[in-house]
Design a protein around this motif. Sequence first.
Motif, mmCIF file in Angstrom:
data_model
loop_
_atom_site.group_PDB
_atom_site.id
_atom_site.type_symbol
_atom_site.label_atom_id
_atom_site.label_comp_id
_atom_site.label_asym_id
_atom_site.label_seq_id
_atom_site.Cartn_x
_atom_site.Cartn_y
_atom_site.Cartn_z
ATOM 1 N N THR A 25 56.715 0.577 15.051
ATOM 2 C CA THR A 25 57.442 1.819 15.274
ATOM 3 C C THR A 25 57.011 2.852 14.228
ATOM 4 O O THR A 25 56.097 2.595 13.447
ATOM 5 N N MET A 26 57.658 3.977 14.212
ATOM 6 C CA MET A 26 57.342 5.066 13.278
ATOM 7 C C MET A 26 55.852 5.412 13.350
ATOM 8 O O MET A 26 55.163 5.462 12.343
ATOM 9 N N TRP A 27 55.390 5.605 14.570
ATOM 10 C CA TRP A 27 54.009 6.009 14.849
ATOM 11 C C TRP A 27 52.995 5.016 14.280
ATOM 12 O O TRP A 27 51.934 5.385 13.799
ATOM 13 N N GLY A 28 53.356 3.730 14.309
ATOM 14 C CA GLY A 28 52.445 2.684 13.848
ATOM 15 C C GLY A 28 52.517 2.371 12.370
ATOM 16 O O GLY A 28 51.745 1.550 11.878
ATOM 17 N N MET A 29 53.438 2.963 11.659
ATOM 18 C CA MET A 29 53.500 2.757 10.210
ATOM 19 C C MET A 29 54.463 1.654 9.784
ATOM 20 O O MET A 29 54.376 1.155 8.671
ATOM 21 N N VAL A 30 55.401 1.285 10.648
ATOM 22 C CA VAL A 30 56.429 0.302 10.288
ATOM 23 C C VAL A 30 56.536 -0.731 11.404
ATOM 24 O O VAL A 30 56.523 -0.381 12.585
ATOM 25 N N ARG A 150 62.552 8.291 20.670
ATOM 26 C CA ARG A 150 62.684 9.607 20.036
ATOM 27 C C ARG A 150 61.373 10.008 19.362
ATOM 28 O O ARG A 150 60.793 9.262 18.589
ATOM 29 N N LEU A 151 60.891 11.176 19.720
ATOM 30 C CA LEU A 151 59.685 11.778 19.148
ATOM 31 C C LEU A 151 58.450 10.882 19.270
ATOM 32 O O LEU A 151 57.527 10.983 18.469
ATOM 33 N N GLY A 152 58.446 10.000 20.252
ATOM 34 C CA GLY A 152 57.281 9.141 20.463
ATOM 35 C C GLY A 152 57.070 8.099 19.381
ATOM 36 O O GLY A 152 55.966 7.588 19.206
ATOM 37 N N MET A 153 58.141 7.748 18.648
ATOM 38 C CA MET A 153 58.018 6.814 17.522
ATOM 39 C C MET A 153 57.694 5.389 17.956
ATOM 40 O O MET A 153 57.071 4.648 17.217
ATOM 41 N N MET A 154 58.160 4.987 19.148
ATOM 42 C CA MET A 154 58.045 3.588 19.560
ATOM 43 C C MET A 154 57.109 3.460 20.742
ATOM 44 O O MET A 154 57.455 3.823 21.857
ATOM 45 N N ARG A 155 55.949 2.930 20.509
ATOM 46 C CA ARG A 155 54.972 2.722 21.565
ATOM 47 C C ARG A 155 54.498 1.284 21.528
ATOM 48 O O ARG A 155 54.667 0.588 20.535
ATOM 49 N N GLY A 156 53.887 0.870 22.602
ATOM 50 C CA GLY A 156 53.270 -0.452 22.610
ATOM 51 C C GLY A 156 54.214 -1.560 23.023
ATOM 52 O O GLY A 156 55.287 -1.326 23.555
#
Length: 169
Positions: A25-30, A150-156
Amino acid sequence: MTTAVETGLWQLDATRSTVAISHVTMWGMVTVKGTFTGVSGEGEVRPDGTVRGAVTLDAASLDTKHTKRDEHLRSADFFDVEHHPTLVFAVRDAVFRQNDVVEVKGQLTVRGVSRPQTVTVKVTESSPDAITLTTEFTVDRDQFGLDWNRLGMMRGLTTVTSTLGFTRR
C-alpha cells in the motif's frame, strides 16, 4: 516424504494454524501485514480419494497491530463484518501430486462474493492422526468488492499465507 493421507474426518486445530495476509500500500512503499486470529475448519478424505472441507476465518479477528486500521478493515469500506462476518474457502476437489504437493480447487467467499480459487498446498507433516498443510497464494481484492482505494494508494494483489494443522476426529 511421500504422503498417504488417511481417509476420514479431520478437524482444524486452531492452536497449530495461522492465516496471514500482506498487501502493498502507500503507492508501493509500505506492506501491511495481518493475521486472522479466529480460524476454524474441517475436512474429509473419502475412501474413493475425493476431498471436501472448508476453512473459515472470523473477519473481525484480522489483527494488523494497528487499532485504527483494523477498525477500518472491519468497516463497510472493506470486510463489512456487520453483514459478512466470515471469509470461507470451501474445498471442491484436491489432486495429490508428487513431492507432497496437492492442487486444491475451491471456492473463496469474501464479503458475500464467491469466486473459484485454486491453490497449491504442500503437506509438511503427516501421521495417521495429524497433518499440516502450508500454502501461499494471491487474491485480487477488487473481485470481492474490497475496492476502497483512496488516492490510488492500494493496488495489486493480496498475498495469503497459511499453515493449517488438522487432527483426526
